[in-house]
Design a protein around this motif. Structure first.
Motif, mmCIF file in Angstrom:
data_model
loop_
_atom_site.group_PDB
_atom_site.id
_atom_site.type_symbol
_atom_site.label_atom_id
_atom_site.label_comp_id
_atom_site.label_asym_id
_atom_site.label_seq_id
_atom_site.Cartn_x
_atom_site.Cartn_y
_atom_site.Cartn_z
ATOM 1 N N VAL A 38 0.797 -1.129 0.139
ATOM 2 C CA VAL A 38 -0.074 0.032 -0.006
ATOM 3 C C VAL A 38 0.819 1.325 -0.005
ATOM 4 C CG1 VAL A 38 -1.601 1.465 1.373
ATOM 5 C CG2 VAL A 38 -1.869 -1.005 1.115
ATOM 6 N N PHE A 39 0.727 1.998 -1.003
ATOM 7 C CA PHE A 39 1.593 3.172 -1.141
ATOM 8 C C PHE A 39 0.966 4.509 -1.518
ATOM 9 C CE2 PHE A 39 4.013 -0.350 -2.368
ATOM 10 C CZ PHE A 39 5.129 -0.057 -1.617
ATOM 11 N N HIS A 40 -0.441 4.355 -2.040
ATOM 12 C CA HIS A 40 -1.009 5.829 -2.429
ATOM 13 C C HIS A 40 -2.492 5.731 -1.851
ATOM 14 C CE1 HIS A 40 -2.712 8.195 -5.655
ATOM 15 N NE2 HIS A 40 -1.651 8.622 -5.973
ATOM 16 N N SER A 41 -2.893 7.135 -1.756
ATOM 17 C CA SER A 41 -4.133 7.520 -1.388
ATOM 18 C C SER A 41 -5.576 6.760 -2.047
ATOM 19 C CB SER A 41 -4.437 8.964 -1.210
ATOM 20 O OG SER A 41 -4.375 9.488 -2.628
ATOM 21 N N GLN A 42 -5.133 6.405 -3.408
ATOM 22 C CA GLN A 42 -6.395 5.684 -3.704
ATOM 23 C C GLN A 42 -6.458 4.300 -3.400
ATOM 24 O OE1 GLN A 42 -6.038 6.123 -8.295
ATOM 25 N NE2 GLN A 42 -6.301 8.140 -8.249
ATOM 26 N N GLN A 43 -5.554 3.851 -2.762
ATOM 27 C CA GLN A 43 -5.609 2.450 -2.336
ATOM 28 C C GLN A 43 -6.299 2.543 -0.852
ATOM 29 O OE1 GLN A 43 -0.975 1.792 -3.004
ATOM 30 N NE2 GLN A 43 -1.992 -0.458 -3.231
ATOM 31 N N VAL A 44 -6.424 3.526 -0.258
ATOM 32 C CA VAL A 44 -6.887 3.677 1.079
ATOM 33 C C VAL A 44 -8.281 4.350 1.126
ATOM 34 C CG1 VAL A 44 -4.525 3.595 1.872
ATOM 35 C CG2 VAL A 44 -5.765 5.819 1.873
ATOM 36 N N ARG A 45 -8.865 4.804 0.100
ATOM 37 C CA ARG A 45 -10.028 5.429 0.237
ATOM 38 C C ARG A 45 -11.311 4.605 -0.522
ATOM 39 N NH1 ARG A 45 -7.681 11.472 -1.232
ATOM 40 N NH2 ARG A 45 -6.419 11.760 0.802
ATOM 41 N N ALA A 46 -12.103 4.321 0.087
ATOM 42 C CA ALA A 46 -13.171 3.718 -0.521
ATOM 43 C C ALA A 46 -13.771 4.347 -1.741
ATOM 44 C CB ALA A 46 -14.519 3.472 0.221
ATOM 45 N N GLY A 47 -14.169 3.426 -2.769
ATOM 46 C CA GLY A 47 -14.688 4.166 -4.099
ATOM 47 C C GLY A 47 -13.667 3.997 -5.213
ATOM 48 N N ASN A 48 -12.396 3.674 -4.990
ATOM 49 C CA ASN A 48 -11.284 3.448 -5.956
ATOM 50 C C ASN A 48 -11.211 2.108 -6.283
ATOM 51 O OD1 ASN A 48 -10.284 6.356 -6.198
ATOM 52 N ND2 ASN A 48 -10.099 6.266 -4.183
ATOM 53 N N PRO A 49 -11.043 1.646 -7.414
ATOM 54 C CA PRO A 49 -10.737 0.399 -7.581
ATOM 55 C C PRO A 49 -9.683 -0.372 -6.848
ATOM 56 C CG PRO A 49 -11.005 1.491 -9.645
ATOM 57 C CD PRO A 49 -10.908 2.442 -8.492
ATOM 58 N N GLU A 50 -8.544 0.594 -6.480
ATOM 59 C CA GLU A 50 -7.508 -0.178 -5.973
ATOM 60 C C GLU A 50 -7.671 -0.296 -4.410
ATOM 61 O OE1 GLU A 50 -3.260 1.249 -6.811
ATOM 62 O OE2 GLU A 50 -4.313 2.784 -8.047
ATOM 63 N N TYR A 51 -8.792 0.394 -4.037
ATOM 64 C CA TYR A 51 -9.097 0.205 -2.447
ATOM 65 C C TYR A 51 -9.906 -1.200 -2.333
ATOM 66 C CZ TYR A 51 -12.196 0.362 1.572
ATOM 67 O OH TYR A 51 -12.710 0.142 2.747
ATOM 68 N N GLU A 52 -10.587 -1.946 -3.206
ATOM 69 C CA GLU A 52 -10.953 -3.166 -3.088
ATOM 70 C C GLU A 52 -9.803 -4.212 -2.912
ATOM 71 O OE1 GLU A 52 -14.015 -3.847 -2.497
ATOM 72 O OE2 GLU A 52 -14.456 -1.645 -2.658
ATOM 73 N N ARG A 53 -8.708 -4.087 -3.280
ATOM 74 C CA ARG A 53 -7.515 -5.070 -3.495
ATOM 75 C C ARG A 53 -6.781 -4.759 -2.108
ATOM 76 N NH1 ARG A 53 -5.874 -9.625 -2.463
ATOM 77 N NH2 ARG A 53 -3.742 -9.747 -3.015
ATOM 78 N N ALA A 54 -6.729 -3.380 -1.694
ATOM 79 C CA ALA A 54 -5.901 -2.849 -0.699
ATOM 80 C C ALA A 54 -6.751 -3.483 0.875
ATOM 81 C CB ALA A 54 -5.628 -1.653 -0.546
ATOM 82 N N ARG A 55 -8.010 -3.484 0.809
ATOM 83 C CA ARG A 55 -8.602 -3.984 2.027
ATOM 84 C C ARG A 55 -8.636 -5.528 2.140
ATOM 85 N NH1 ARG A 55 -15.346 -3.457 0.365
ATOM 86 N NH2 ARG A 55 -15.353 -3.609 2.549
ATOM 87 N N ARG A 56 -8.330 -6.086 1.173
ATOM 88 C CA ARG A 56 -8.131 -7.437 1.240
ATOM 89 C C ARG A 56 -6.794 -7.862 1.793
ATOM 90 N NH1 ARG A 56 -12.568 -6.812 -1.718
ATOM 91 N NH2 ARG A 56 -14.059 -8.252 -1.675
ATOM 92 N N LEU A 57 -5.773 -7.041 1.286
ATOM 93 C CA LEU A 57 -4.429 -7.058 1.793
ATOM 94 C C LEU A 57 -4.472 -6.823 3.531
ATOM 95 C CD1 LEU A 57 -2.304 -5.153 -0.915
ATOM 96 C CD2 LEU A 57 -2.480 -7.565 -0.655
ATOM 97 N N MET A 58 -5.330 -5.782 3.717
ATOM 98 C CA MET A 58 -5.408 -5.325 5.037
ATOM 99 C C MET A 58 -6.022 -6.781 5.854
ATOM 100 S SD MET A 58 -7.730 -2.294 6.438
ATOM 101 C CE MET A 58 -7.923 -1.875 8.197
ATOM 102 N N THR A 59 -7.066 -7.139 5.355
ATOM 103 C CA THR A 59 -7.876 -8.271 6.095
ATOM 104 C C THR A 59 -6.656 -9.490 6.193
ATOM 105 O OG1 THR A 59 -9.706 -7.741 4.981
ATOM 106 C CG2 THR A 59 -9.606 -9.811 5.880
ATOM 107 N N GLU A 60 -5.886 -9.545 5.275
ATOM 108 C CA GLU A 60 -4.938 -10.752 5.108
ATOM 109 C C GLU A 60 -3.852 -10.624 6.245
ATOM 110 O OE1 GLU A 60 -3.489 -11.076 1.329
ATOM 111 O OE2 GLU A 60 -5.336 -11.781 0.088
ATOM 112 N N GLU A 61 -3.363 -9.366 6.569
ATOM 113 C CA GLU A 61 -2.565 -9.111 7.609
ATOM 114 C C GLU A 61 -3.020 -9.259 8.856
ATOM 115 O OE1 GLU A 61 0.084 -5.640 7.073
ATOM 116 O OE2 GLU A 61 0.649 -6.536 5.213
#
Length: 273
Positions: free
Chosen positions: A15-38
């Motif tokens: 995770v590196f960019h704000s688009q990964q941490v804000r809902a509504g961005n396609p990259e967020y959907e993947r990042a939230r799963r990385l969060m869940t895995e950790e």
């Protein structure tokens, strides 16, 4: 043994960019799963280390990022807001320690996606003359409930800032910061393996850890805002003293009170977005 795992997203591997941490961005959907895995790695590590009960606190944004059906079913999940204890809600249940997963550097720090509580509103927070990030603030709040921080994961800047606060905690470095939005990361699988091992080791060494408590009370809090307009807004609160164009001060009888006040300011800031 009861353990609380507080999970943020900015310190998660990959995770590196704000688009990964804000809902509504396609990259967020993947990042939230990385969060869940950790989070799942930390849950597994807690049970490996002898935990009998584990609560996992969703501690990013609106506090409802991790899909509950993807979390390890052995843990109970704490989600949604508002809640008085915010990122460490669950410490009031009598936990024996706290693990912080996916945490990040404070506002003004050199870490990836560095901020404190609200990047739109807050440019920095000092308590009793010391700059504080989320780990210090919420680690102290946990300490007021008798729970020490046992383990924390995030980038190298986060670890450098917080190791002095938690000298007996186990730290897991998930990535190395090379800028606000750049760095060198472990793979998700490597990061999860390191977190699982780190949590298990931290529980084994928990006898050395001590709750973090403020040096003095009342707490003298300095809040620097991103704009003068935000300071104008917050200083509608009569207990605040305006000390500069973008700075205000207030006293709080405890870290819990300070957190509740800061989170009210964070919520108020939405009217100026």
């Amino acid at each position: 043994m009861k353990i609380l795992i507080s999970v943020d997203i900015e310190g998660v591997a990959g995770v590196f960019h704000s688009q990964q941490v804000r809902a509504g961005n396609p990259e967020y959907e993947r990042a939230r799963r990385l969060m869940t895995e950790e989070a799942n790695a930390a849950i597994a590590g807690a049970f490996d280390g002898g935990a009998t009960e584990v609560w996992v606190n969703d501690s990013h944004g609106d506090f409802r990022n991790m899909p509950p059906d993807l979390l390890d079913e052995r843990a109970q999940v704490i989600q949604g807001k508002p809640r008085y204890l915010s990122m460490v809600a669950g410490v009031e249940l009598g936990v024996d320690g706290v693990c912080m997963v996916g945490y990040h550097s404070r506002a003004g720090g050199r870490g990836i996606l560095a901020h404190t509580i609200n990047s739109f509103a807050f440019a920095g927070i000092e308590i009793n003359g010391e700059p504080q990030g989320e780990a210090g603030i919420y680690g102290t709040l946990a300490g007021e409930y008798g729970a020490p921080v046992l383990m924390a994961s995030g980038d190298d800047a986060f670890i450098a800032e917080n190791r002095p606060l938690f000298p007996h905690a186990t730290f897991v470095q998930t990535k190395r910061a090379t800028g606000q939005n750049s760095g060198i990361s472990l793979s998700p699988a490597q990061s999860c393996a390191a977190i699982r091992e780190g949590v298990s080791a931290a529980l084994a060494a928990r006898g050395q850890a001590r709750p973090l408590l403020p040096a003095r009370k009342p707490l003298a809090v300095v809040l620097r805002t991103q704009t003068p307009a935000l300071a104008d807004l917050f200083c509608q609160w009569p207990a605040f003293e305006r000390s500069g164009a973008t700075e205000l001060r207030f006293d709080a009888p405890s870290m819990e009170a300070a957190v509740r006040i800061l989170n009210c300011c964070s919520a108020m800031s939405a009217m100026l977005r």
